[in-house]
Design a protein around this motif. Structure first.
Motif, mmCIF file in Angstrom:
data_model
loop_
_atom_site.group_PDB
_atom_site.id
_atom_site.type_symbol
_atom_site.label_atom_id
_atom_site.label_comp_id
_atom_site.label_asym_id
_atom_site.label_seq_id
_atom_site.Cartn_x
_atom_site.Cartn_y
_atom_site.Cartn_z
ATOM 1 N N UNK A 279 37.777 38.683 43.595
ATOM 2 C CA UNK A 279 39.178 38.537 43.193
ATOM 3 C C UNK A 279 39.846 39.902 43.076
ATOM 4 N N UNK A 280 40.909 40.142 43.836
ATOM 5 C CA UNK A 280 41.645 41.405 43.709
ATOM 6 C C UNK A 280 42.213 41.574 42.301
ATOM 7 N N UNK A 281 42.226 42.798 41.837
ATOM 8 C CA UNK A 281 42.771 43.116 40.518
ATOM 9 C C UNK A 281 44.172 43.677 40.701
ATOM 10 N N UNK A 282 45.166 42.946 40.211
ATOM 11 C CA UNK A 282 46.549 43.408 40.316
ATOM 12 C C UNK A 282 46.955 43.639 41.754
ATOM 13 N N UNK A 283 47.675 44.717 41.992
ATOM 14 C CA UNK A 283 48.160 45.038 43.328
ATOM 15 C C UNK A 283 47.337 46.128 43.992
ATOM 16 N N UNK A 284 46.242 46.504 43.357
ATOM 17 C CA UNK A 284 45.389 47.541 43.940
ATOM 18 C C UNK A 284 44.497 46.918 44.999
ATOM 19 N N UNK A 285 44.606 47.343 46.249
ATOM 20 C CA UNK A 285 43.919 46.622 47.334
ATOM 21 C C UNK A 285 42.410 46.793 47.364
ATOM 22 N N UNK A 286 41.878 47.768 46.648
ATOM 23 C CA UNK A 286 40.432 48.001 46.745
ATOM 24 C C UNK A 286 39.682 47.681 45.462
ATOM 25 N N UNK A 287 40.371 47.170 44.443
ATOM 26 C CA UNK A 287 39.719 46.872 43.160
ATOM 27 C C UNK A 287 39.541 45.369 43.006
ATOM 28 N N UNK A 288 38.325 44.968 42.606
ATOM 29 C CA UNK A 288 38.001 43.548 42.574
ATOM 30 C C UNK A 288 37.158 43.186 41.360
ATOM 31 N N UNK A 291 33.328 37.448 40.277
ATOM 32 C CA UNK A 291 33.200 36.335 39.340
ATOM 33 C C UNK A 291 32.315 35.253 39.941
ATOM 34 N N UNK A 292 31.375 34.767 39.133
ATOM 35 C CA UNK A 292 30.513 33.694 39.594
ATOM 36 C C UNK A 292 31.316 32.430 39.838
ATOM 37 N N UNK A 293 30.967 31.718 40.863
ATOM 38 C CA UNK A 293 31.692 30.517 41.266
ATOM 39 C C UNK A 293 31.768 29.500 40.123
ATOM 40 N N UNK A 294 32.952 28.950 39.923
ATOM 41 C CA UNK A 294 33.184 27.878 38.949
ATOM 42 C C UNK A 294 32.836 28.269 37.529
#
Length: 331
Positions: A279-288, A291-294
């Protein structure tokens, strides 16, 4: 195959071969480990046992299972399986097919760094080592637990899906392939193979180390469902000696909430505790976030550490930088 499904000698021998293959130990090493425990485990006896020419006695079987690294609590399940095999039909297991390395020659196919995996078979947990295969590989087990890798490149990814489930999914899709994963708070470190810093769990786990020391293994982000318009990912590790594996959440016991590599043939689309939503964090394209599924649980660093060697834990997602990672292509 589950130990509880064993009804004949052939099935038992197949699982015994699998146990040895995952241990990565030679016959001499197995004999030495048993001897260190005060148990007798002759190489000739083990050889006959793995060929299926002789059903092992209870003491021999117990010594063998312990020498391969299984937990003591799992020994009774093996003994019960042996009893069922003894009482079942006399079916012979298939002959082992020649493996990619010399068959259990002492000193052949030595290891450098060990990966250790905990394998769950329908509720029966067996702790076993997985190294490069040093012994013979059964053709029947090749589809279950044998996984090899020619070199660090691994198999090429399938073609990327053309559809998208929106900006978030599209960003994640672009990360597919070999990657470098670095904690935001310590970008000079990379996620790679390490050890439990508390010393409670002896198997290899995900940790942060200096990037120049991080390969091998090589990290590959592989879609769980390549054909879907949106998908979670396996965080796959590829090693020229140890083969392919995927990071898997330890859900109980020592090392609970750590991530450890399981052999690739034990990684599948039904095990959500191996699937990561990127999952991308905010508008920063390289920060994620990873998160484990569900779940509402994310990968982070133990005690928010920025030190080299700190292991990765899965914890409630809290929106802090400790759970943010920089992901870039490593092609």
């Amino acid at each position: 195959m589950d130990l509880r499904d064993v009804r004949d000698t052939a099935a038992l021998v197949c699982l015994l071969r699998e146990l040895k293959e995952r241990s990565g130990l030679t016959l001499r090493e197995l004999e030495g480990r048993a001897q260190a425990r005060g148990e007798l485990l002759a190489r000739s006896t083990v050889s006959d046992m793995l060929r299926g020419t002789r059903l092992p006695g209870p003491e021999t079987l117990a010594a063998y299972v312990r020498a391969c690294g299984a937990a003591e609590a799992d020994v009774p399940a093996w003994l019960e399986a042996r009893q069922r095999a003894e009482e079942g039909p006399d079916e012979q297991p298939p002959e082992p097919a020649p493996g990619p390395y010399p068959a259990d020659a002492d000193g052949a196919a030595r290891r450098t760094r060990s990966w250790v995996a905990a394998v769950r078979l329908d509720g029966l947990r067996r702790r076993t080592r997985w190294w490069i295969l040093a012994g013979a590989v059964t053709a029947a087990l090749a589809a279950v637990s044998v996984w090899t890798l020619s070199t660090a490149t691994g198999s090429p990814p399938p073609s990327s899906p053309t559809s998208s489930a929106g900006p978030e999914a599209a960003d994640a899709k672009s990360l597919r392939g070999f990657a470098e994963i670095r904690p935001v708070r310590s970008p000079h470190l990379c996620l790679t193979e390490g050890r439990d810093t508390r010393g409670e769990y002896q198997n290899a786990v995900a940790a942060q180390l200096p990037c120049e020391e991080a390969r091998p293994p090589h990290t590959y982000l592989r879609p769980v469902d390549p054909a879907a318009s949106w998908t979670t990912y396996f965080i796959e590790w590829q090693h020229p000696r140890h083969g392919r594996g995927c990071l898997t959440l330890r859900r109980e016991g020592p090392g609970q909430d750590l991530l450890e590599p399981w052999p690739w043939k034990s990684c599948d689309a039904t095990r959500s505790y191996q699937h990561f939503r990127i999952e991308p964090v905010g508008r920063t394209p390289t920060r994620y976030l990873l998160r484990l599924e569900d779940t509402r649980r994310c990968a982070g660093l133990r005690d928010n550490s920025t030190k080299s060697g700190a292991d990765v834990t899965v914890e409630p997602c809290d929106g802090t930088a400790d759970q943010e990672f920089l992901i870039s292509s490593a092609a």
